[in-house]
Design an enzyme around this catalytic site. Sequence first.
Site, PDB file in Angstrom:
ATOM      1  N   HIS A   4     -35.078  33.169  20.167  1.00 43.23           N
ATOM      2  CA  HIS A   4     -35.585  32.269  21.152  1.00 43.23           C
ATOM      3  C   HIS A   4     -36.733  33.274  21.944  1.00 43.23           C
ATOM      4  O   HIS A   4     -37.810  32.758  22.333  1.00 43.23           O
ATOM      5  CB  HIS A   4     -34.437  31.897  22.112  1.00 43.23           C
ATOM      6  N   GLU A   5     -36.337  34.396  22.090  1.00 39.34           N
ATOM      7  CA  GLU A   5     -37.115  35.468  22.865  1.00 39.34           C
ATOM      8  C   GLU A   5     -38.244  35.892  22.036  1.00 39.34           C
ATOM      9  O   GLU A   5     -39.309  36.061  22.452  1.00 39.34           O
ATOM     10  CB  GLU A   5     -36.243  36.562  23.342  1.00 39.34           C
TER      11      GLU A   5
END
Length: 145
Positions: A104-105
Site C-alpha cells: 500500500h505504501e
Amino acid sequence: MSLLTLQKSNRILALEFSPRRKEEFSPEVYSARGMSTLPYTIIINPQMEILDYKKVVFPESCESVRGFSALVPRYEAVKLTGIDNKGESVVMQSRGWIARIIQHEMDHLEGKLFVDSMDPKSFQNDAWHRINVHQGRIQLQFYKK
Ligand SMILES: [Zn+2]
C-alpha cells in the site's frame, strides 16, 4: 559520508501497525487477515521484491481516501530493502497484513492509491456500511477521535 548523501532525491516510507490497532478488529478478523504489529519503521529508498505471488484479498482503506474502503488483492509476502533512519542497510521480509501495508505504501510512492488496484464493485462508503449494519440505529461522529 552516509549512503543518503549520495542520492539526488530520496523516497521515504514510514510504516507502523501498533498493538493498539488490535482493538479495532475482532480476534477472528485479526487472525484471518494475518495481522501482526510493526513498530514505527523508516525505510529510505525502499526497493520491494515479491516473495510469494499468491494474492490475498481483504478490505483496505487509506487516510488519503478517508471514509471509504474496498477489497484489494495484494501479494502474500514481500521483501523490502533500503536504508534505515540511522543510514544502515536494512532487509525486511514480511507476510500477511504487514506485507499488505508495505505494498500500500509503496504504491503511494508511485502516486497510486488503493482505488487504483481495488475490486471496484466492493468500493464502499464506510459510514453508509455502518448505518446499514446497524439498520440505521447508530449515531455517526464526524470528527476524528
Ligand atoms: Zn494510504
